[in-house]
Design a protein around this motif. Structure first.
Motif, PDB file in Angstrom:
ATOM      1  N   LYS A  66       0.786  -1.221   0.000  1.00 25.90           N
ATOM      2  CA  LYS A  66       0.000   0.000   0.000  1.00 25.90           C
ATOM      3  C   LYS A  66       0.823   1.279   0.000  1.00 25.90           C
ATOM      4  CE  LYS A  66      -3.760  -2.318   2.488  1.00 25.90           C
ATOM      5  NZ  LYS A  66      -4.527  -2.370   3.766  1.00 25.90           N
ATOM      6  N   VAL A  67       1.991   1.241   0.633  1.00 29.17           N
ATOM      7  CA  VAL A  67       2.761   2.486   0.821  1.00 29.17           C
ATOM      8  C   VAL A  67       3.962   2.555  -0.113  1.00 29.17           C
ATOM      9  CG1 VAL A  67       4.028   3.928   2.460  1.00 29.17           C
ATOM     10  CG2 VAL A  67       1.983   2.676   3.208  1.00 29.17           C
ATOM     11  N   ILE A  68       4.806   1.521  -0.121  1.00 32.59           N
ATOM     12  CA  ILE A  68       6.002   1.617  -0.966  1.00 32.59           C
ATOM     13  C   ILE A  68       5.839   0.894  -2.305  1.00 32.59           C
ATOM     14  CG2 ILE A  68       7.572   2.039   0.950  1.00 32.59           C
ATOM     15  CD1 ILE A  68       8.378  -0.876   0.916  1.00 32.59           C
ATOM     16  N   LYS A  69       4.621   0.341  -2.520  1.00 28.46           N
ATOM     17  CA  LYS A  69       4.239  -0.206  -3.832  1.00 28.46           C
ATOM     18  C   LYS A  69       5.190  -1.298  -4.321  1.00 28.46           C
ATOM     19  CE  LYS A  69       1.154   3.075  -3.729  1.00 28.46           C
ATOM     20  NZ  LYS A  69      -0.225   2.785  -3.274  1.00 28.46           N
ATOM     21  N   ILE A  70       5.546  -2.203  -3.418  1.00 30.24           N
ATOM     22  CA  ILE A  70       6.401  -3.340  -3.739  1.00 30.24           C
ATOM     23  C   ILE A  70       5.639  -4.617  -3.434  1.00 30.24           C
ATOM     24  CG2 ILE A  70       8.494  -4.595  -3.034  1.00 30.24           C
ATOM     25  CD1 ILE A  70       9.845  -1.933  -2.570  1.00 30.24           C
ATOM     26  N   ASP A  71       5.751  -5.597  -4.323  1.00 28.76           N
ATOM     27  CA  ASP A  71       5.125  -6.895  -4.110  1.00 28.76           C
ATOM     28  C   ASP A  71       5.956  -7.676  -3.078  1.00 28.76           C
ATOM     29  OD1 ASP A  71       4.203  -9.502  -4.190  1.00 28.76           O
ATOM     30  OD2 ASP A  71       4.101  -9.609  -6.374  1.00 28.76           O
ATOM     31  N   PRO A  72       5.417  -7.905  -1.869  1.00 30.21           N
ATOM     32  CA  PRO A  72       6.205  -8.550  -0.818  1.00 30.21           C
ATOM     33  C   PRO A  72       6.450 -10.035  -1.047  1.00 30.21           C
ATOM     34  CG  PRO A  72       3.955  -8.249  -0.075  1.00 30.21           C
ATOM     35  CD  PRO A  72       4.063  -7.552  -1.413  1.00 30.21           C
ATOM     36  N   THR A  73       5.824 -10.617  -2.064  1.00 29.04           N
ATOM     37  CA  THR A  73       6.127 -12.017  -2.392  1.00 29.04           C
ATOM     38  C   THR A  73       7.319 -12.106  -3.341  1.00 29.04           C
ATOM     39  OG1 THR A  73       4.611 -12.098  -4.293  1.00 29.04           O
ATOM     40  CG2 THR A  73       3.699 -12.616  -2.120  1.00 29.04           C
ATOM     41  N   LYS A  74       7.715 -10.958  -3.917  1.00 28.80           N
ATOM     42  CA  LYS A  74       8.879 -10.917  -4.803  1.00 28.80           C
ATOM     43  C   LYS A  74      10.080 -10.288  -4.108  1.00 28.80           C
ATOM     44  CE  LYS A  74       6.068 -10.830  -9.003  1.00 28.80           C
ATOM     45  NZ  LYS A  74       5.675 -10.070 -10.211  1.00 28.80           N
ATOM     46  N   GLN A  75       9.844  -9.214  -3.368  1.00 23.92           N
ATOM     47  CA  GLN A  75      10.869  -8.596  -2.525  1.00 23.92           C
ATOM     48  C   GLN A  75      10.401  -8.776  -1.081  1.00 23.92           C
ATOM     49  OE1 GLN A  75      14.046  -6.667  -3.067  1.00 23.92           O
ATOM     50  NE2 GLN A  75      13.913  -7.374  -0.960  1.00 23.92           N
ATOM     51  N   ARG A  76      10.852  -9.838  -0.454  1.00 30.34           N
ATOM     52  CA  ARG A  76      10.387 -10.159   0.891  1.00 30.34           C
ATOM     53  C   ARG A  76      10.824  -9.095   1.899  1.00 30.34           C
ATOM     54  NH1 ARG A  76       6.657 -14.321   0.614  1.00 30.34           N
ATOM     55  NH2 ARG A  76       7.429 -16.017  -0.685  1.00 30.34           N
ATOM     56  N   PRO A  77       9.955  -8.784   2.868  1.00 29.42           N
ATOM     57  CA  PRO A  77      10.440  -8.015   4.019  1.00 29.42           C
ATOM     58  C   PRO A  77      11.672  -8.705   4.604  1.00 29.42           C
ATOM     59  CG  PRO A  77       8.046  -8.168   4.079  1.00 29.42           C
ATOM     60  CD  PRO A  77       8.511  -9.058   2.950  1.00 29.42           C
ATOM     61  N   ALA A  78      12.641  -7.909   5.033  1.00 28.94           N
ATOM     62  CA  ALA A  78      13.952  -8.445   5.423  1.00 28.94           C
ATOM     63  C   ALA A  78      13.847  -9.529   6.479  1.00 28.94           C
ATOM     64  CB  ALA A  78      14.836  -7.306   5.917  1.00 28.94           C
ATOM     65  N   GLN A  79      13.020  -9.289   7.504  1.00 27.86           N
ATOM     66  CA  GLN A  79      12.909 -10.260   8.578  1.00 27.86           C
ATOM     67  C   GLN A  79      12.217 -11.544   8.113  1.00 27.86           C
ATOM     68  OE1 GLN A  79      10.960  -7.758   8.054  1.00 27.86           O
ATOM     69  NE2 GLN A  79       9.067  -7.754   9.232  1.00 27.86           N
ATOM     70  N   GLU A  80      11.259 -11.408   7.203  1.00 24.37           N
ATOM     71  CA  GLU A  80      10.574 -12.582   6.677  1.00 24.37           C
ATOM     72  C   GLU A  80      11.521 -13.432   5.833  1.00 24.37           C
ATOM     73  OE1 GLU A  80       6.804 -13.942   3.868  1.00 24.37           O
ATOM     74  OE2 GLU A  80       7.001 -11.831   4.418  1.00 24.37           O
ATOM     75  N   ALA A  81      12.370 -12.779   5.061  1.00 25.08           N
ATOM     76  CA  ALA A  81      13.338 -13.516   4.245  1.00 25.08           C
ATOM     77  C   ALA A  81      14.283 -14.331   5.125  1.00 25.08           C
ATOM     78  CB  ALA A  81      14.125 -12.553   3.365  1.00 25.08           C
ATOM     79  N   LEU A  82      14.765 -13.725   6.213  1.00 23.37           N
ATOM     80  CA  LEU A  82      15.633 -14.447   7.144  1.00 23.37           C
ATOM     81  C   LEU A  82      14.896 -15.606   7.796  1.00 23.37           C
ATOM     82  CD1 LEU A  82      17.564 -11.631   9.055  1.00 23.37           C
ATOM     83  CD2 LEU A  82      18.581 -13.402   7.618  1.00 23.37           C
ATOM     84  N   LEU A  83      13.666 -15.340   8.231  1.00 27.84           N
ATOM     85  CA  LEU A  83      12.886 -16.379   8.904  1.00 27.84           C
ATOM     86  C   LEU A  83      12.600 -17.543   7.971  1.00 27.84           C
ATOM     87  CD1 LEU A  83      11.390 -17.334  11.417  1.00 27.84           C
ATOM     88  CD2 LEU A  83       9.411 -15.994  10.653  1.00 27.84           C
TER      89      LEU A  83
END
Length: 219
Positions: A66-83
């Motif tokens: 909604k805010v930075i207009k990035i698909d989070p399934t393609k560019q994972r949030p940093a903590q989610e990628a680590l997890l």
């Protein structure tokens, strides 16, 4: 160290703290036990197929959309990628002691953590703001211009693209002595969680790497 938040209107907030005088060149023997304990903790607590419904993960994914207009399934949030890496059975990456402690905190609290070498920043005054076409040099990537993204910057020097990528220019390495800790929050995240995450990092810095922590601030 002072950070001015110019993007609070879109729900951005951070907890930040300095730790000065660490020894990041020697790997303390206690660190591997700390990392393994965190890996076991999250593997027992989370299942990878349920992450998309986790409350905190959902908050950051919604912010991406909604805010930075990035698909989070393609560019994972940093903590989610680590997890996800850990839940797939892989260990946390071993970078250097300070960064490794930050990664442990990130998967324990499910929050993005940024660490910056204060001596490389060149300023004690930073801003969280919208980018204006600045050149950004990401760790492990090619320089790019950033337009219309939220950044942490010292003047025109970009330390971080919020809340997922840090700069090569200010990265923490084995020679780092003085560190700025930034826990990237959002309005829906409790302040106590941001404080606990930052405190975990700074306490382990003090106990394992030496140095002296300053006060935690939230903006």
């Amino acid at each position: 160290m002072d950070i001015k938040n110019l993007v609070s209107d879109v729900g951005v907030k951070v907890a930040y703290q300095t730790v000065r005088g660490i020894n990041n060149a020697m790997r303390p023997k206690e660190l591997d036990a700390l990392i393994k304990s965190a890996e076991e903790e999250v593997r027992n607590k989370y299942k990878i197929e349920d992450l998309k419904n986790n409350k905190i993960i959902r908050i950051y994914r919604d912010f991406y959309w909604k805010v930075i207009k990035i698909d989070p399934t393609k560019q994972r949030p940093a903590q989610e990628a680590l997890l996800r890496r850990v839940l797939h059975g892989e260990p946390l990456p071993r970078i250097n002691p300070a960064v490794d402690i930050g990664n442990v905190a990130s998967i324990k609290w499910l929050l993005p953590v940024g660490l910056y070498d204060i001596d490389k920043i060149g300023s004690e005054s930073l801003e969280l703001r919208w980018s204006r076409g600045e050149l950004f040099r990401p760790i492990g990537g090619k320089p790019v211009q950033v337009n219309g993204q939220i950044i942490l910057a010292a003047g025109d020097v970009v330390l971080h693209v919020y809340p997922y990528r840090d700069s090569e220019l200010t990265k923490v390495d084995e020679s780092t002595k003085n560190v700025l800790i930034v826990v990237a929050g959002l309005k829906e995240i409790e302040n106590d969680s941001l404080i606990e995450c930052a405190k975990f990092i700074s306490t382990n810095f003090e106990q394992l790497l030496g140095g002296k922590a300053g006060d935690i601030k939230i903006i």
